[in-house]
Design a protein around this motif. Structure first.
Motif, mmCIF file in Angstrom:
data_model
loop_
_atom_site.group_PDB
_atom_site.id
_atom_site.type_symbol
_atom_site.label_atom_id
_atom_site.label_comp_id
_atom_site.label_asym_id
_atom_site.label_seq_id
_atom_site.Cartn_x
_atom_site.Cartn_y
_atom_site.Cartn_z
ATOM 1 N N HIS A 34 0.808 -1.217 0.000
ATOM 2 C CA HIS A 34 0.000 0.000 0.000
ATOM 3 C C HIS A 34 0.839 1.264 0.000
ATOM 4 O O HIS A 34 0.410 2.289 -0.520
ATOM 5 N N ASP A 35 2.021 1.216 0.606
ATOM 6 C CA ASP A 35 2.846 2.418 0.706
ATOM 7 C C ASP A 35 4.303 2.043 0.495
ATOM 8 O O ASP A 35 4.885 1.296 1.290
ATOM 9 N N SER A 36 4.899 2.560 -0.557
ATOM 10 C CA SER A 36 6.297 2.228 -0.862
ATOM 11 C C SER A 36 7.279 3.115 -0.101
ATOM 12 O O SER A 36 8.482 2.892 -0.178
ATOM 13 N N ASP A 37 6.779 4.117 0.632
ATOM 14 C CA ASP A 37 7.657 5.025 1.370
ATOM 15 C C ASP A 37 8.040 4.504 2.752
ATOM 16 O O ASP A 37 8.796 5.162 3.465
ATOM 17 N N LYS A 90 -5.285 -1.825 11.636
ATOM 18 C CA LYS A 90 -5.146 -0.442 12.109
ATOM 19 C C LYS A 90 -4.052 0.295 11.347
ATOM 20 O O LYS A 90 -4.229 1.451 10.941
ATOM 21 N N LEU A 91 -2.900 -0.357 11.156
ATOM 22 C CA LEU A 91 -1.811 0.284 10.415
ATOM 23 C C LEU A 91 -2.207 0.524 8.965
ATOM 24 O O LEU A 91 -1.893 1.584 8.397
ATOM 25 N N ASP A 92 -2.904 -0.428 8.367
ATOM 26 C CA ASP A 92 -3.364 -0.269 6.985
ATOM 27 C C ASP A 92 -4.318 0.916 6.868
ATOM 28 O O ASP A 92 -4.230 1.710 5.932
ATOM 29 N N ARG A 93 -5.220 1.047 7.824
ATOM 30 C CA ARG A 93 -6.162 2.170 7.823
ATOM 31 C C ARG A 93 -5.424 3.499 7.937
ATOM 32 O O ARG A 93 -5.748 4.470 7.242
ATOM 33 N N LEU A 94 -4.412 3.556 8.800
ATOM 34 C CA LEU A 94 -3.625 4.790 8.936
ATOM 35 C C LEU A 94 -2.907 5.142 7.637
ATOM 36 O O LEU A 94 -2.879 6.309 7.224
#
Length: 126
Positions: A34-37, A90-94
């Motif tokens: 979801h996030d490459s950063d 929770k981390l995915d939602r953030l």
């Protein structure tokens, strides 16, 4: 998983088995899609024993760093795997909310008014 990411799994008062490590690695893999950063992820798994009720409670804590933000999230439960899944949700939602906010800020950019007169950039007199 990207080798540039620092992934750390810590167990407190419990033994980290291969299945636990596999579940955490699966969760981290989904987050990284979801996030490459994401530059660093630390997952702390802890067993908390209550002496009065004689029940065990598992605590999963996640610390996630990217280039701009730092997130700390925790989840509790009677089942360790359920706590890990809840932590991942929770981390995915953030991460999704952070990405959505960044896109919204770009779309709603407003023009900036300057009090200074800018020089002309034409080639009129040359």
């Amino acid at each position: 998983m990207n080798p540039n990411r620092n992934v750390e799994i810590v167990g407190r008062r419990l033994e980290l088995t291969e299945s636990i490590r596999g579940k955490v690695s699966e969760m981290v893999g989904k987050l990284c899609e979801h996030d490459s950063d994401i530059s660093r992820i630390r997952v702390e798994l802890e067993l908390e024993r209550h002496s009065k009720t004689h029940q065990d409670e598992f605590i999963a804590k996640g610390h996630l760093d990217d280039h701009r933000n730092h997130f700390d999230v925790s989840a509790r439960g009677n089942d360790l795997y359920k706590a890990i899944s809840e932590l991942g949700d929770k981390l995915d939602r953030l991460i999704r909310n952070k990405s959505r906010r960044r896109v919204t800020q770009r779309r709603n950019a407003s023009p900036i008014e300057l009090d200074v007169e800018l020089p002309k950039t034409g080639t009129d007199g040359i």
